[in-house]
Write a protein that holds these residues in place. Sequence first.
Motif, PDB file in Angstrom:
ATOM      1  N   ALA A 137      15.192 -11.680   6.192  1.00 53.72           N
ATOM      2  CA  ALA A 137      14.516 -12.439   7.243  1.00 53.72           C
ATOM      3  C   ALA A 137      13.605 -11.514   8.030  1.00 53.72           C
ATOM      4  O   ALA A 137      13.808 -10.300   8.064  1.00 53.72           O
ATOM      5  N   THR A 138      12.611 -12.107   8.676  1.00 50.77           N
ATOM      6  CA  THR A 138      11.722 -11.351   9.548  1.00 50.77           C
ATOM      7  C   THR A 138      11.882 -11.830  10.977  1.00 50.77           C
ATOM      8  O   THR A 138      12.321 -12.950  11.228  1.00 50.77           O
ATOM      9  N   GLY A 139      11.518 -10.959  11.904  1.00 46.94           N
ATOM     10  CA  GLY A 139      11.575 -11.308  13.314  1.00 46.94           C
ATOM     11  C   GLY A 139      10.655 -10.412  14.115  1.00 46.94           C
ATOM     12  O   GLY A 139      10.142  -9.413  13.609  1.00 46.94           O
ATOM     13  N   SER A 140      10.487 -10.738  15.378  1.00 46.99           N
ATOM     14  CA  SER A 140       9.613  -9.945  16.237  1.00 46.99           C
ATOM     15  C   SER A 140      10.311  -8.698  16.765  1.00 46.99           C
ATOM     16  O   SER A 140       9.667  -7.833  17.349  1.00 46.99           O
ATOM     17  N   SER A 141      11.621  -8.606  16.538  1.00 49.45           N
ATOM     18  CA  SER A 141      12.388  -7.425  16.939  1.00 49.45           C
ATOM     19  C   SER A 141      13.468  -7.180  15.895  1.00 49.45           C
ATOM     20  O   SER A 141      13.807  -8.088  15.122  1.00 49.45           O
ATOM     21  N   PRO A 142      14.034  -5.984  15.870  1.00 42.47           N
ATOM     22  CA  PRO A 142      15.134  -5.741  14.926  1.00 42.47           C
ATOM     23  C   PRO A 142      16.303  -6.709  15.150  1.00 42.47           C
ATOM     24  O   PRO A 142      16.866  -7.243  14.201  1.00 42.47           O
ATOM     25  N   ALA A 143      16.645  -6.950  16.416  1.00 43.20           N
ATOM     26  CA  ALA A 143      17.784  -7.821  16.727  1.00 43.20           C
ATOM     27  C   ALA A 143      17.553  -9.243  16.217  1.00 43.20           C
ATOM     28  O   ALA A 143      18.449  -9.864  15.630  1.00 43.20           O
ATOM     29  N   GLU A 144      16.361  -9.768  16.418  1.00 43.70           N
ATOM     30  CA  GLU A 144      16.039 -11.124  15.956  1.00 43.70           C
ATOM     31  C   GLU A 144      16.117 -11.208  14.431  1.00 43.70           C
ATOM     32  O   GLU A 144      16.715 -12.134  13.880  1.00 43.70           O
ATOM     33  N   ALA A 145      15.536 -10.241  13.739  1.00 43.03           N
ATOM     34  CA  ALA A 145      15.561 -10.243  12.275  1.00 43.03           C
ATOM     35  C   ALA A 145      16.990 -10.145  11.753  1.00 43.03           C
ATOM     36  O   ALA A 145      17.362 -10.847  10.799  1.00 43.03           O
ATOM     37  N   ILE A 146      17.816  -9.305  12.368  1.00 35.01           N
ATOM     38  CA  ILE A 146      19.220  -9.166  11.968  1.00 35.01           C
ATOM     39  C   ILE A 146      19.946 -10.496  12.114  1.00 35.01           C
ATOM     40  O   ILE A 146      20.678 -10.921  11.212  1.00 35.01           O
ATOM     41  N   CYS A 147      19.750 -11.166  13.226  1.00 35.86           N
ATOM     42  CA  CYS A 147      20.441 -12.438  13.467  1.00 35.86           C
ATOM     43  C   CYS A 147      20.060 -13.505  12.451  1.00 35.86           C
ATOM     44  O   CYS A 147      20.922 -14.219  11.930  1.00 35.86           O
ATOM     45  N   ILE A 148      18.787 -13.614  12.158  1.00 33.86           N
ATOM     46  CA  ILE A 148      18.343 -14.636  11.207  1.00 33.86           C
ATOM     47  C   ILE A 148      18.855 -14.321   9.803  1.00 33.86           C
ATOM     48  O   ILE A 148      19.347 -15.199   9.098  1.00 33.86           O
ATOM     49  N   ALA A 149      18.791 -13.056   9.403  1.00 36.30           N
ATOM     50  CA  ALA A 149      19.326 -12.671   8.091  1.00 36.30           C
ATOM     51  C   ALA A 149      20.829 -12.926   8.011  1.00 36.30           C
ATOM     52  O   ALA A 149      21.337 -13.362   6.984  1.00 36.30           O
ATOM     53  N   ALA A 150      21.538 -12.691   9.109  1.00 37.46           N
ATOM     54  CA  ALA A 150      22.987 -12.942   9.132  1.00 37.46           C
ATOM     55  C   ALA A 150      23.290 -14.419   8.945  1.00 37.46           C
ATOM     56  O   ALA A 150      24.247 -14.787   8.258  1.00 37.46           O
ATOM     57  N   LEU A 151      22.474 -15.282   9.536  1.00 35.56           N
ATOM     58  CA  LEU A 151      22.671 -16.723   9.340  1.00 35.56           C
ATOM     59  C   LEU A 151      22.479 -17.102   7.876  1.00 35.56           C
ATOM     60  O   LEU A 151      23.212 -17.932   7.343  1.00 35.56           O
ATOM     61  N   ILE A 152      21.514 -16.488   7.230  1.00 29.63           N
ATOM     62  CA  ILE A 152      21.287 -16.766   5.810  1.00 29.63           C
ATOM     63  C   ILE A 152      22.490 -16.318   4.985  1.00 29.63           C
ATOM     64  O   ILE A 152      22.952 -17.042   4.107  1.00 29.63           O
ATOM     65  N   VAL A 153      23.040 -15.141   5.295  1.00 28.41           N
ATOM     66  CA  VAL A 153      24.230 -14.643   4.586  1.00 28.41           C
ATOM     67  C   VAL A 153      25.382 -15.628   4.701  1.00 28.41           C
ATOM     68  O   VAL A 153      26.081 -15.901   3.730  1.00 28.41           O
ATOM     69  N   THR A 154      25.578 -16.190   5.886  1.00 28.93           N
ATOM     70  CA  THR A 154      26.720 -17.075   6.110  1.00 28.93           C
ATOM     71  C   THR A 154      26.520 -18.471   5.542  1.00 28.93           C
ATOM     72  O   THR A 154      27.426 -19.291   5.575  1.00 28.93           O
ATOM     73  N   GLY A 155      25.314 -18.736   5.058  1.00 35.08           N
ATOM     74  CA  GLY A 155      25.057 -20.051   4.484  1.00 35.08           C
ATOM     75  C   GLY A 155      24.639 -21.081   5.512  1.00 35.08           C
ATOM     76  O   GLY A 155      24.553 -22.270   5.203  1.00 35.08           O
ATOM     77  N   ALA A 156      24.377 -20.644   6.735  1.00 34.38           N
ATOM     78  CA  ALA A 156      23.911 -21.563   7.758  1.00 34.38           C
ATOM     79  C   ALA A 156      22.544 -22.108   7.328  1.00 34.38           C
ATOM     80  O   ALA A 156      21.761 -21.411   6.685  1.00 34.38           O
ATOM     81  N   HIS A 157      22.265 -23.332   7.679  1.00 32.99           N
ATOM     82  CA  HIS A 157      20.987 -23.938   7.304  1.00 32.99           C
ATOM     83  C   HIS A 157      19.863 -23.206   8.022  1.00 32.99           C
ATOM     84  O   HIS A 157      19.799 -23.200   9.249  1.00 32.99           O
ATOM     85  N   VAL A 158      19.017 -22.555   7.273  1.00 32.38           N
ATOM     86  CA  VAL A 158      17.871 -21.842   7.833  1.00 32.38           C
ATOM     87  C   VAL A 158      16.643 -22.311   7.073  1.00 32.38           C
ATOM     88  O   VAL A 158      16.489 -22.039   5.901  1.00 32.38           O
ATOM     89  N   ARG A 159      15.788 -23.041   7.753  1.00 27.65           N
ATOM     90  CA  ARG A 159      14.562 -23.535   7.135  1.00 27.65           C
ATOM     91  C   ARG A 159      13.482 -22.479   7.258  1.00 27.65           C
ATOM     92  O   ARG A 159      13.286 -21.921   8.336  1.00 27.65           O
ATOM     93  N   LYS A 160      12.804 -22.202   6.190  1.00 29.84           N
ATOM     94  CA  LYS A 160      11.722 -21.213   6.213  1.00 29.84           C
ATOM     95  C   LYS A 160      10.391 -21.931   6.084  1.00 29.84           C
ATOM     96  O   LYS A 160      10.284 -22.913   5.368  1.00 29.84           O
ATOM     97  N   ILE A 161       9.386 -21.433   6.814  1.00 30.51           N
ATOM     98  CA  ILE A 161       8.050 -22.029   6.725  1.00 30.51           C
ATOM     99  C   ILE A 161       7.050 -20.955   6.387  1.00 30.51           C
ATOM    100  O   ILE A 161       7.342 -19.788   6.455  1.00 30.51           O
TER     101      ILE A 161
END
Length: 104
Positions: free
Chosen positions: A80-104
């Motif tokens: 995942a990408t983000g505007s900060s390291p913390a944001e990118a880490i959080c979004i990638a973690a959601l993807i790992v857990t299988g949480a619904h993450v829509r990409k555009i």
Amino acid sequence: RMADPGLEAGKKLDQRVNHSVFDLESGEAPPFSTNIASAWTVVDEICDRGYKLQLSGSRIWQARFYKSAAHTLETQASTATGSSPAEAICIAALIVTGAHVRKI
């Protein structure tokens, strides 16, 4: 690849991480997506599941959690990408857990 606007750093993303990564439903979530020290607790949790983290960037940050499948050359990765390291880490973690993450 960018996440939808609902996944910007802030309380909403922090709550989703609290629920999906730590399985906590109530209470105020730590500032995972805006504070690198809090985000690192997310990294520790995901790495405890057998993943490794690759983090890179400057203006745009990319977090990639990955692990190799045993006895194969295949790699499971969530990026995942983000505007900060913390944001990118959080979004990638959601993807790992299988949480619904829509990409555009």
